[in-house]
Design an enzyme around this catalytic site. Structure first.
Site, short mmCIF file in Angstrom:
data_model
loop_
_atom_site.label_atom_id
_atom_site.label_comp_id
_atom_site.label_asym_id
_atom_site.label_seq_id
_atom_site.Cartn_x
_atom_site.Cartn_y
_atom_site.Cartn_z
N GLU B 79 13.77 -3.19 -90.61
CA GLU B 79 13.65 -1.74 -90.49
C GLU B 79 14.98 -1.08 -90.82
O GLU B 79 15.15 0.11 -90.66
CB GLU B 79 13.14 -1.34 -89.11
CG GLU B 79 14.02 -1.72 -87.93
CD GLU B 79 14.86 -0.55 -87.41
OE1 GLU B 79 16.07 -0.55 -87.73
OE2 GLU B 79 14.32 0.31 -86.70
N CYS B 111 9.62 -4.13 -85.55
CA CYS B 111 10.19 -5.45 -85.26
C CYS B 111 9.29 -6.61 -85.68
O CYS B 111 9.64 -7.76 -85.50
CB CYS B 111 10.52 -5.56 -83.77
SG CYS B 111 11.73 -4.35 -83.24
N THR B 202 6.73 2.69 -74.55
CA THR B 202 6.95 1.50 -75.37
C THR B 202 6.55 0.22 -74.62
O THR B 202 6.41 -0.83 -75.24
CB THR B 202 8.44 1.35 -75.77
OG1 THR B 202 9.22 1.25 -74.57
CG2 THR B 202 8.94 2.53 -76.57
N HIS B 235 8.79 -11.68 -78.64
CA HIS B 235 9.73 -10.66 -79.12
C HIS B 235 10.56 -10.18 -77.93
O HIS B 235 10.04 -9.98 -76.84
CB HIS B 235 8.97 -9.49 -79.74
CG HIS B 235 9.87 -8.34 -80.09
ND1 HIS B 235 10.95 -8.47 -80.91
CD2 HIS B 235 9.87 -7.04 -79.69
CE1 HIS B 235 11.57 -7.32 -81.02
NE2 HIS B 235 10.94 -6.41 -80.28
N ASN B 267 18.66 -7.02 -79.21
CA ASN B 267 17.40 -7.00 -79.95
C ASN B 267 17.69 -6.91 -81.44
O ASN B 267 18.12 -5.88 -81.94
CB ASN B 267 16.58 -5.78 -79.51
CG ASN B 267 15.26 -5.68 -80.27
OD1 ASN B 267 14.90 -6.58 -81.03
ND2 ASN B 267 14.55 -4.58 -80.06
#
Lengths: 127, 345, 383
Positions: B79, B111, B202, B235, B267
């Site tokens: 990204e 992601c 989120t 993740h 991350n």
């Protein structure tokens, strides 16, 4: 060098492709067409990525295109086949003579915010 | 999803930039208490997604001894593409000395773009269109100064060389699954420098719902349960989410621990789950089964099951992820700001 | 027809001439060349400049110098070769006179470096080196000199960078030169403790940007005799080259181009090294100066620093070098630098060097080079 001419050199810039004399075996980076030692014809030669720092200097008088960050180390690197090259060190705060380094790909400079990003070989300590 | 012809991982490589910044330093600057992780990596001034992808892919090729001329595709999930328009993969392919007869594209699915690249290469290799392919997830993620994301948005990546099982793999793909829905929990509009997100939205409706749906779907369709796995990788946008989703799905800390690198690294977005898988492969033994479940905002999750083969011993990444992490050195906020172009000369 | 003579010279002070450009500086220097001389027919105008195309965006400079002084009958030629630009111009001007085609050539150089900021200057002066290396390895001229200094100290096992006595000597000589850019006296300790530009080199080890113009009137000897002007003879000249890449050379510490060029010039002049009364060499850094001295056999390898320390190369020493301060202290306006060197050598031989006069010099050697000895030029002058 321009956004066009940089393209012509991309292979040599990305991959440490040098030259080797077909007659006497002398190696060079950047590549040459004729051997400096014997004048013989040369061929492209993939130089080894690993080597060691022979000499280094912290360049504080920064030239255009390389003057947006901190002073950087310029070094003489002896590659594992004995070929000596000049290159920038990266990811290093205090180099030392004999330090093992390897070639990697890093950003060299850009043609402004909207221009091309030019990538090329720099040397960093072996991971 | 199961490919017609069996495929797997021929080689893998990872890369994390040298610098970390402590969460504490960021929190002190903004006068906040929140420190979701201990530290996060950030790229040097001369690094970007392309150079990170190159480093990871180079390590994959060198450690596995793969023949670069057999690689027929380079897909990079990210990204934080250096260019809005211009493929990253062509630079990486040229720098790696791959052939010119290759497929290449940049993938974007927040992601999840890295596992998306893997799924694509699985299909291409299985169909016989290409012999081997490189799937890379790499990012130099940006968080707006002062935003929650600034504590975790990190830089790093991992690369996987995918081949048919008959060519010799270090881990065989047993099955994969995917689950996506239109759930905008995080996004970045095209001319914006930093992404926006919806805070707690989120979590439950995004991260948890999609990973759980993806993993449960995989388990139901192919009959797996958590005890079948030696390891699991989720993740890892922070430390809390992957540990909680693991618990909810019935996995233990022992199963996720080797791949849980977020606390120190942060991350790494498209690189996150792939980096976790690399760290897991670093310690896996032949016969171990590994579950990988990515998450991408927007939103979706890919789940994959791998079984490690005897070839793991000779193909392990050199040096391992743990070495990449142990070499990292702390940088202060000023260095971080300079290298991240927040502070411009 | 025969070897030409230097029948006139003129130059500006080297420095930061903020209010004057390439043409203004050139005009001042050229007017000095012709001062006190009756009308001279100029067959050709040869101009050297390293960077005019970059900084004042003026190309084909010789055409514009001809225009400047309204000499439209002269043929014009441009020379671009870093600090050897006007050495190249001079070499070819001499050939023009030797050929019999020309009786008089106005030859010189000009540079206007203060028009640019430091970063473009550091890059600009480096562009005589291999452009691949300059553009893609982060290399600059100063960086290259610093690495050479490291090699030098390591190769000869030297603890002290005694090469830094060279700028001390150069500043001493410049302190009495009206046209010099830096007239302050410095000490070895000052050089060593100054700000590093690229370790082990400090700001005093390397030359600084400067503006300046220097021109010379090169003439057929008979024509000069007919005009009744005093002159200095060009007795011999030579040129040679070597690979730009240091590691394509037999030894990075041996300036073989300089050595060979000087050998040719001495041979042509029929003069022995021992007969040379003074040397005007080009050294954009202290280390490169020491390497020139050692490559020309004027000092043992690794030993030039010791000779410098004890004054061997000072004005009153055995072999005076860079008698008006050289590039370091007189100044280094690249394209004009070699013309300054030639003019200064002529002043010495004509006994016009004032406080800087070297006694009894019969022959002067002038040395110039492109970058780090990629190409070199040498001229032997005599009275």
């Amino acid at each position: 060098m321009t956004e066009v001419s940089d393209w012509r050199f991309r292979r040599y810039r990305y991959r440490l492709i040098g030259s080797r004399c077909r007659e006497c075996g002398e190696t060079s980076y950047p590549p040459r067409r004729r051997c400096s030692r014997c004048g013989g014809a040369t061929e492209e030669y993939q130089l080894p990525r690993r080597g060691r720092v022979v000499h280094y200097t912290l360049l504080k008088a920064l030239p255009t295109r390389y003057n947006h960050y901190r002073p950087y180390f310029l070094a003489v690197v002896e590659l594992s086949d004995g070929t000596r090259v000049i290159g920038m060190l990266t990811d290093v705060d205090e180099p030392s003579e004999g330090m093992e380094v390897e070639a990697t790909l890093r950003k060299l400079y850009t043609y402004g915010e909207d221009g091309k990003i030019i990538y090329g070989v720099k040397f960093r300590p072996v991971l | 999803m199961r490919p017609t012809r069996e495929v797997g991982i021929y080689g893998y490589g990872a890369y994390i930039p040298r610098y970390i910044i402590e969460n504490r330093d960021i929190a002190d600057l903004w006068g906040r208490d929140a420190t979701p992780i201990k530290s996060k990596s950030f790229p040097s001034y001369d690094e970007d997604t392309i150079t990170i992808a190159y480093e990871a892919a180079l390590r994959a090729i060198e450690s596995s001894g793969a023949d670069p001329s057999l690689i027929g595709a380079v897909f990079i999930g990210s990204e934080s593409k250096p260019y809005a328009v211009k493929p990253s993969g062509t630079v990486v392919a040229e720098a790696l000395g791959l052939g010119r007869n290759i497929l290449s594209a940049d993938y974007e699915f927040a992601c999840k773009a890295g596992t998306e690249a893997m799924q694509t290469v699985f299909g291409l290799v299985s169909s016989g269109m290409i012999r081997m392919g490189l799937a890379i997830g790499a990012d130099t993620a940006q968080g707006r100064p002062g935003d929650e994301l600034e504590y975790t948005a990190a830089a790093g990546g991992a690369a996987y060389i995918i081949s048919r099982v008959e060519d010799g793999v270090l881990a065989r793909l047993e099955a994969s699954y995917t689950y996506v829905s239109d759930t905008p929990d995080f996004w970045r509009r095209s001319l914006e420098e930093y992404p926006r997100h919806l805070y707690r939205f989120t979590g439950e409706p995004a991260y948890f719902h999609h990973i759980m749906s993806s993993v449960k779907g995989l388990f139901e369709e192919y009959g797996y349960s958590p005890s079948d796995f030696k390891y699991a990788v989720f993740h890892q946008p922070n430390y809390k989410f992957p540990t909680r989703v693991a618990k909810k799905l019935g996995f233990t800390m022992d199963q996720i621990k080797p791949g849980l690198v977020v606390a120190l690294v942060g991350n790494t977005y498209s690189g996150s789950s792939l980096l976790g898988l690399a760290a897991t492969l670093d310690v896996a033994e032949p016969g171990d089964k590994i579950l990988l479940a990515s998450f991408g905002s927007g939103a979706g999750s890919d789940s994959m099951v791998f079984e490690v083969t005897d070839l793991i011993e000779e193909r392990r990444m050199r040096p391992p992820v743990s070495k990449l992490i142990s070499r990292m050195i702390p940088g202060d906020y000023a260095t971080y700001a300079m290298f991240r172009d927040i502070l411009r000369r | 027809m025969g070897m030409p003579v230097i029948a006139g010279y003129g130059f500006t002070r080297v420095g930061e001439h903020w209010d004057r450009g390439l043409k203004d500086l050139s005009l001042e220097a050229i007017e000095k060349v012709f001062e006190g001389m009756s009308s001279v027919e100029i067959d050709a105008i040869y101009v050297g400049t390293a960077l005019s195309g970059f900084y004042e965006l003026q190309l084909s400079l010789a055409s514009h110098i001809a225009d400047l002084i309204a000499r439209f009958d002269a043929s014009v030629s441009n020379f671009e070769a870093g600090a050897a630009s006007s050495a190249q111009a001079f070499y070819n001007a001499a050939l023009g006179i030797l050929s019999g085609m020309y009786k008089a050539v106005l030859v010189g150089g000009v540079e206007k470096m203060s028009d640019e900021l430091p970063a473009p200057n550091y890059r600009g002066v480096s562009l005589v080196e291999d452009s691949f290396l300059v553009n893609y390895s982060g290399m600059t001229e100063i960086g290259l000199h610093a690495l050479l200094a490291k090699m030098y100290l390591s190769e000869y096992g030297l603890e002290e960078p005694l090469y830094s006595y060279l700028p001390v000597n150069e500043h001493e000589n410049a302190s009495r030169a009206g046209h010099a850019q830096f007239r302050n006296r410095i000490t070895y300790d000052m050089v060593r403790s100054a700000s590093p530009v690229s370790d082990p080199l400090t700001i005093f080890d390397v030359t600084a940007p400067g503006d300046g113009a220097a021109y010379i009137l090169l003439m057929d000897r008979e024509y000069a005799d007919s005009l009744g002007v005093e002159y200095v003879k060009l007795l011999g000249m030579g040129a040679a080259g070597q690979p730009a890449n240091l590691f394509d050379r037999a030894s990075p510490l041996f300036f073989s181009a300089s050595s060979r060029a000087v050998e040719k010039a001495l041979e042509k002049a029929g003069v022995e090294t021992e007969d040379i009364g003074l040397l005007e060499m080009y050294n954009p850094s202290s280390i490169s100066g020491v390497l020139v001295l050692e490559s020309l056999g004027l000092a043992d390898k690794g030993g030039a620093g010791k000779l410098l320390e004890r004054g061997y190369f000072s004005l009153s020493g055995e072999l005076p070098v860079n008698t008006f301060g050289g590039a370091k202290a007189r100044g280094d306006p690249k394209g004009a630098t070699a013309a300054y060197q030639l003019a200064e050598a002529a002043m010495q031989l004509l006994g016009r060097a004032g406080d800087n006069q070297v006694d009894g010099a019969e022959y002067a050697l002038v040395h110039s080079m492109v970058g780090l000895d990629i190409s070199a030029y040498a001229f032997v002058l005599g009275v």
